[in-house]
Design a protein around this motif. Structure first.
Motif, short mmCIF file in Angstrom:
data_model
loop_
_atom_site.label_atom_id
_atom_site.label_comp_id
_atom_site.label_asym_id
_atom_site.label_seq_id
_atom_site.Cartn_x
_atom_site.Cartn_y
_atom_site.Cartn_z
N GLU A 51 51.21 86.58 29.29
CA GLU A 51 52.20 86.07 30.18
C GLU A 51 52.76 84.36 29.94
OE1 GLU A 51 54.24 87.32 31.98
OE2 GLU A 51 53.43 89.58 31.77
N TRP A 52 53.23 83.62 30.74
CA TRP A 52 53.51 82.03 30.39
C TRP A 52 53.63 81.21 32.06
CZ3 TRP A 52 51.95 79.68 26.14
CH2 TRP A 52 51.60 80.13 24.71
N CYS A 53 52.94 80.62 31.91
CA CYS A 53 53.46 79.83 32.62
C CYS A 53 53.83 77.52 32.48
CB CYS A 53 51.96 79.76 34.16
SG CYS A 53 51.91 81.34 35.65
N ALA A 54 54.63 77.75 33.56
CA ALA A 54 54.92 76.25 33.28
C ALA A 54 54.90 74.91 34.06
CB ALA A 54 56.35 75.41 32.53
N THR A 55 54.68 74.49 34.02
CA THR A 55 54.50 72.74 34.84
C THR A 55 55.57 71.75 34.32
OG1 THR A 55 52.94 71.52 36.49
CG2 THR A 55 52.07 71.90 33.93
N THR A 80 51.73 72.14 40.22
CA THR A 80 52.08 73.56 40.41
C THR A 80 52.55 74.26 39.19
OG1 THR A 80 54.23 71.95 40.76
CG2 THR A 80 52.92 72.50 42.54
N TRP A 81 52.36 75.20 39.23
CA TRP A 81 52.99 75.85 37.59
C TRP A 81 53.89 76.69 38.49
CZ3 TRP A 81 50.88 75.20 33.26
CH2 TRP A 81 49.77 74.44 32.55
N THR A 82 54.72 77.64 37.32
CA THR A 82 55.87 78.58 37.81
C THR A 82 55.75 79.53 36.37
OG1 THR A 82 57.63 77.54 36.53
CG2 THR A 82 57.12 76.88 38.72
N ARG A 83 56.39 80.75 36.43
CA ARG A 83 55.41 81.54 36.60
C ARG A 83 57.12 81.24 35.01
NH1 ARG A 83 53.67 87.37 36.96
NH2 ARG A 83 53.54 88.16 35.10
N LEU A 84 56.89 81.82 33.71
CA LEU A 84 58.06 82.07 32.96
C LEU A 84 58.42 83.34 32.38
CD1 LEU A 84 57.40 79.26 30.11
CD2 LEU A 84 58.62 78.90 31.87
N ASP A 85 59.49 83.31 32.10
CA ASP A 85 59.79 85.13 31.86
C ASP A 85 60.17 85.29 30.22
OD1 ASP A 85 61.33 85.56 35.06
OD2 ASP A 85 63.02 84.55 33.85
N VAL A 86 60.15 84.21 29.44
CA VAL A 86 60.17 84.76 28.17
C VAL A 86 59.20 83.88 27.82
CG1 VAL A 86 62.84 84.98 27.94
CG2 VAL A 86 61.89 82.93 27.78
N ALA A 87 58.18 83.72 26.91
CA ALA A 87 57.73 82.86 25.81
C ALA A 87 58.05 81.13 26.01
CB ALA A 87 56.89 83.27 24.36
N PRO A 88 57.56 80.68 25.90
CA PRO A 88 57.91 78.87 25.72
C PRO A 88 58.32 78.62 24.28
CG PRO A 88 55.48 79.09 26.03
CD PRO A 88 56.33 80.16 26.06
N PRO A 89 59.38 78.12 23.95
CA PRO A 89 59.64 77.40 22.40
C PRO A 89 58.01 77.32 21.20
CG PRO A 89 61.23 76.28 24.29
CD PRO A 89 60.34 76.98 24.73
N ALA A 90 58.28 77.79 19.89
CA ALA A 90 56.62 77.85 19.58
C ALA A 90 56.45 75.96 19.28
CB ALA A 90 57.17 77.98 18.42
N MET A 91 58.01 75.11 19.67
CA MET A 91 57.94 73.55 19.09
C MET A 91 56.44 73.03 20.54
SD MET A 91 58.64 72.98 16.19
CE MET A 91 58.17 70.79 16.51
N GLU A 92 56.48 73.73 21.93
CA GLU A 92 55.75 73.23 21.95
C GLU A 92 54.44 73.77 22.79
OE1 GLU A 92 57.08 74.37 26.48
OE2 GLU A 92 58.78 73.86 26.11
N ILE A 93 53.69 74.87 22.07
CA ILE A 93 52.39 75.05 21.47
C ILE A 93 52.42 74.31 20.16
CG2 ILE A 93 50.83 76.96 21.65
CD1 ILE A 93 52.63 76.73 23.62
N ASP A 94 51.25 73.45 20.14
CA ASP A 94 51.24 72.27 19.19
C ASP A 94 51.82 72.01 17.52
OD1 ASP A 94 48.11 72.27 19.01
OD2 ASP A 94 47.65 74.22 19.09
N PHE A 95 53.33 71.48 18.53
CA PHE A 95 54.12 71.27 17.71
C PHE A 95 54.74 72.10 16.81
CE2 PHE A 95 52.21 67.07 19.51
CZ PHE A 95 53.06 66.92 19.95
#
Length: 751
Positions: free
Chosen positions: A259-263, A269-284
């Motif tokens: 699962e993924w959460c975003a702020t 505050t954090w909200t739940r994501l329905d889909v995985a974040p783009p790959a560029m948001e994880i270690d570019f």
């Protein structure tokens, strides 16, 4: 050099460069490119800039991995524990700790991309402090003034202990602050930072005072773990520290999901994501594939990945050898094993034994200091795992040495400690009996006591520990069990327990000197000062050579410690008979899949996690089908008559780009209609495949006669068109052998 002078020089190397530089390794460009050793760690500064720490080099790229140059600091050695951190391509630090010099950290700093380094040695902990015996360290720098160093203490996977230090003056001084565990930290401001703690990384922690204190950060993406123990990743923040994402792995009986959460407000505050974040948001868009020993980069938001740097190829893994002992539930295993705080589910372990080199798994069966509930651990699960091929390392976590800070300790008085050791053995035997590890009378197994590091220079503490272990061994032997001991290899030397009147039958010693699984490690790769080669020589050793780290096998990621074994394990194969399992790798399709007509026929094919074809069918509206209707049939050849559990493999995939039809296929249907044709009729069951990724979906248990009469049918007519339907492997597992009674009760299926 005194601390004040070092701080001045550290600031100069970062800012003013008014000191006599010490040359580092010469820079050279490397082709793409295999380098020596293991790729241990990396960090991306942006989409084109990243550094990698290998076995004997520190490498940097500024062109997306097309070319690399070395920037290796002088203290980098293969036998040291190392970490690195950079704030840009020119400005960075490394930290090194050497096993033979506990409590000392050697820092190196560069301000010119590694052409020159300044090196300084610092004593941060007393040499006899158990916290000084570290086997992992991590380094984080926010800017030229603020940095943090985490020293993770060597422990079993039941514990997560560490010492955290921070500097606010570019290294002029280091202050020890609070640490909820031993995991890396990440800061977005000089005061606000994050780390993971608790068993298996079950909690995300936040600080707002630079690490002086921490509090648990609750996340909506882990609220529905339903009793499962989640594992959090460190948050990834964009520049500015406002937008960030965090991942949570949740292991459950049927498999694993993430699962993924975003702020958008810096983590308030954090909200739940329905889909995985783009790959560029994880270690570019960079990631390290530990199994392949390669650094990967994606040019298209994670749809495809390519290797931009690779370490040495993995040598061939030697198959495990198991020799069962007569009249006992133990065996001698030569091979590889792992341990983790919270035992994962049957499905995850099935996929690991099929894909990984591991054949033994640790079981924390109880004790006052057991950190994880191990809610799935029962006799039935151990039967299933035995059928899969697992052997076990039963472990008891009770009171610790009296000179430690653990909340439960045994007594300094050796007489009392001896009786306490006997009492712990009594409780451990009863727990093992309930799990089916022993015979009905409580005999026949092996149990290891988890004794963590303590001050080996305290004679009274050493004698109390020896007396406690003597009591543990005596009581286990009285019950016709074998007594094992888990302990730090060198603090104090585990050889201390070899001189007991009756020493432990087997030892499991911790000395971390690898970052992850290594097929070359043996139980003899240990300093003779800690464990001479003349002790415990008859397949009596387990070597824990690396601490908590994630590994991925068969599409499942687990946080584990890795072990080399030539030692005693619990083995239930003699009392648990294997169940019949038949897997149909792929279905019979209609229309038949042909590469040249795939688009016209409505089929798409890819490879599933098991290495076999998976087929996706473009769906048709339920009740409005226009021939040809795509369907598949799985027809097993069953060896015996009985009740079989039927499971469908739901292969992982996202939206599917289908260029030849100029369309994008939507993800899996939530209305897959399976028809199970069994003895006495057919049962239709409807299942939601949308949230499932590389897991076996249970369709129920049904009676079948031996042979090929029964089958499972699935077609592409669904109520939620245009979502697609996937066709992968089907598994039939015998649960009850024999003829059927007049009435057969089938499970209720949610529709």
């Amino acid at each position: 050099m005194h601390g004040k002078m070092w701080g001045v020089l550290f600031l100069l190397v970062i800012g003013l460069a008014m000191w006599a530089p010490q040359p580092g390794a010469a820079q050279e460009k490397l082709s793409v490119q295999r380098v020596a050793g293991v790729l241990e760690s990396f960090a991306a500064l942006d989409a084109r800039t990243a550094w990698v720490l290998t076995g004997d080099a520190l490498l940097l790229t500024e062109d997306g991995g097309e070319t690399w140059h070395t920037m290796t600091p002088p203290p980098l050695q293969t036998h040291a524990h190392r970490a690195a951190a950079f704030i840009d391509a020119q400005t960075g630090w490394t930290a090194h700790a050497f096993p033979d010099d506990p409590g000392v950290v050697v820092f190196a700093a560069t301000s010119d991309g590694g052409r020159h380094w300044h090196v300084e040695r610092r004593r941060l902990l007393d040499a006899h402090d158990p916290a000084a015996f570290i086997d992992q360290l991590s380094l984080f720098w926010l800017d030229r003034s603020h940095g943090w160093l985490m020293l993770r203490q060597r422990t079993s996977s039941n514990f997560d202990l560490g010492a955290l230090f921070r500097t606010q003056d570019g290294g002029l001084s280091w202050q020890r602050v609070d640490a909820p565990g031993g995991q890396p930290v990440r800061f977005t401001t000089p005061l606000t930072g994050w780390t993971v703690g608790g068993p298996n990384g079950s909690a995300l922690y936040r600080t707002d005072d630079g690490g002086i204190s921490w509090r648990v950060q609750l996340l909506p993406c882990s609220e529905d773990a339903a009793g499962a123990l989640p594992r959090h990743t460190l948050p990834h923040f964009r520049a500015g520290g406002r937008h960030g994402v965090v991942g949570v792995f949740i292991n459950h009986e049927e498999g694993q999901r993430q699962e993924w959460c975003a702020t958008e407000d810096g983590g308030a505050t954090w909200t739940r994501l329905d889909v995985a974040p783009p790959a560029m948001e994880i270690d570019f868009g960079w990631r390290l594939d530990a199994a392949a020993n390669a650094l990967l980069r994606t040019p298209d938001q994670g749809h495809t990945w390519r290797a931009v740097l690779a370490g040495e190829e993995r040598p061939t893994i030697t198959a495990a050898a198991v020799t069962r002992a007569a009249n006992t539930r133990t065996a001698r295993l030569t091979g590889h094993g792992f341990d983790m705080c919270e035992l994962t589910g049957e499905e995850n372990l099935r996929r690991w034994i099929e894909a990984s080199p591991y054949r033994a798994v640790n079981l924390y069966i109880g004790g006052a200091l057991r950190a994880c509930r191990n809610r799935l651990l029962d006799a039935e699960l151990l039967e299933w795992l035995t059928r899969q091929g697992w052997t076990f390392i039963p472990t008891w976590v009770g009171p610790q040495a009296p000179c430690t800070n653990f909340r439960e300790k045994f007594d300094f008085n050796p007489v009392i400690a001896f009786s306490q050791g006997r009492a712990e053995a009594e409780k451990a035997i009863e727990s093992a009996r309930r799990l089916g590890l022993t015979e009905a009378d409580g005999s026949g197994t092996v149990i290891y006591y988890d004794l963590e590091a303590y001050n080996g220079q305290d004679p009274a503490c050493v004698e109390a520990a020896r007396a406690f272990v003597a009591g543990w061994v005596q009581r286990l032997h009285e019950s016709n069990n074998q007594a094992g001991l888990y302990a730090h290899a060198c603090s104090p030397p585990i050889a201390e327990y070899a001189t007991l009147p009756t020493p432990p039958d087997a030892v499991w010693f911790a000395a971390w000197n690898r970052p992850s699984f290594n097929p070359n490690v043996t139980v003899w790769d240990i300093s003779p000062n800690c464990l001479p080669p003349t002790l415990w020589t008859r397949q009596q050793r387990i070597y824990q050579y690396t601490g908590g780290h994630p590994e991925t096998w068969g599409g499942v990621t687990l946080p584990i410690d890795s072990n080399a074994l030539d030692g005693i394990v619990a083995d239930l194969r003699g009392v648990v008979q294997p169940k019949t399992s038949v897997i149909v790798r792929e279905p019979e399709l209609s229309p038949r899949f042909e590469e040249r007509t795939a688009c016209e026929d409505g089929w798409h094919r890819f490879t599933n996690v098991r290495g076999y074809p998976t087929y996706l069918a473009a769906s048709q509206p339920l009740g409005q089908t226009i021939p040809p209707l795509n369907y598949g049939i799985w027809r097993p050849a069953l060896p015996v008559t009985g009740v079989y559990r039927v499971e469908a493999l739901i292969a992982s995939h996202g939206k599917v780009e289908w260029p030849c039809r100029d369309e994008t296929l939507q993800p899996d249907t939530s209305q897959a209609r399976y028809i199970v044709h069994h003895y006495g009729g057919a049962t239709t069951t409807v299942h939601d495949q949308l949230p499932l990724n590389d897991v076996w979906l249970r369709l129920g248990s049904y009676p079948f006669v031996a042979g090929e009469e029964g089958f499972v049918y699935l077609d592409a007519a669904v109520a939620d068109h245009p979502r697609l339907v996937s066709f992968s492997a089907m598994r039939f597992i015998l649960e009850i052998e024999g003829l059927f009674t007049e009435t057969v009760y089938l499970p209720l299926i949610a529709r």
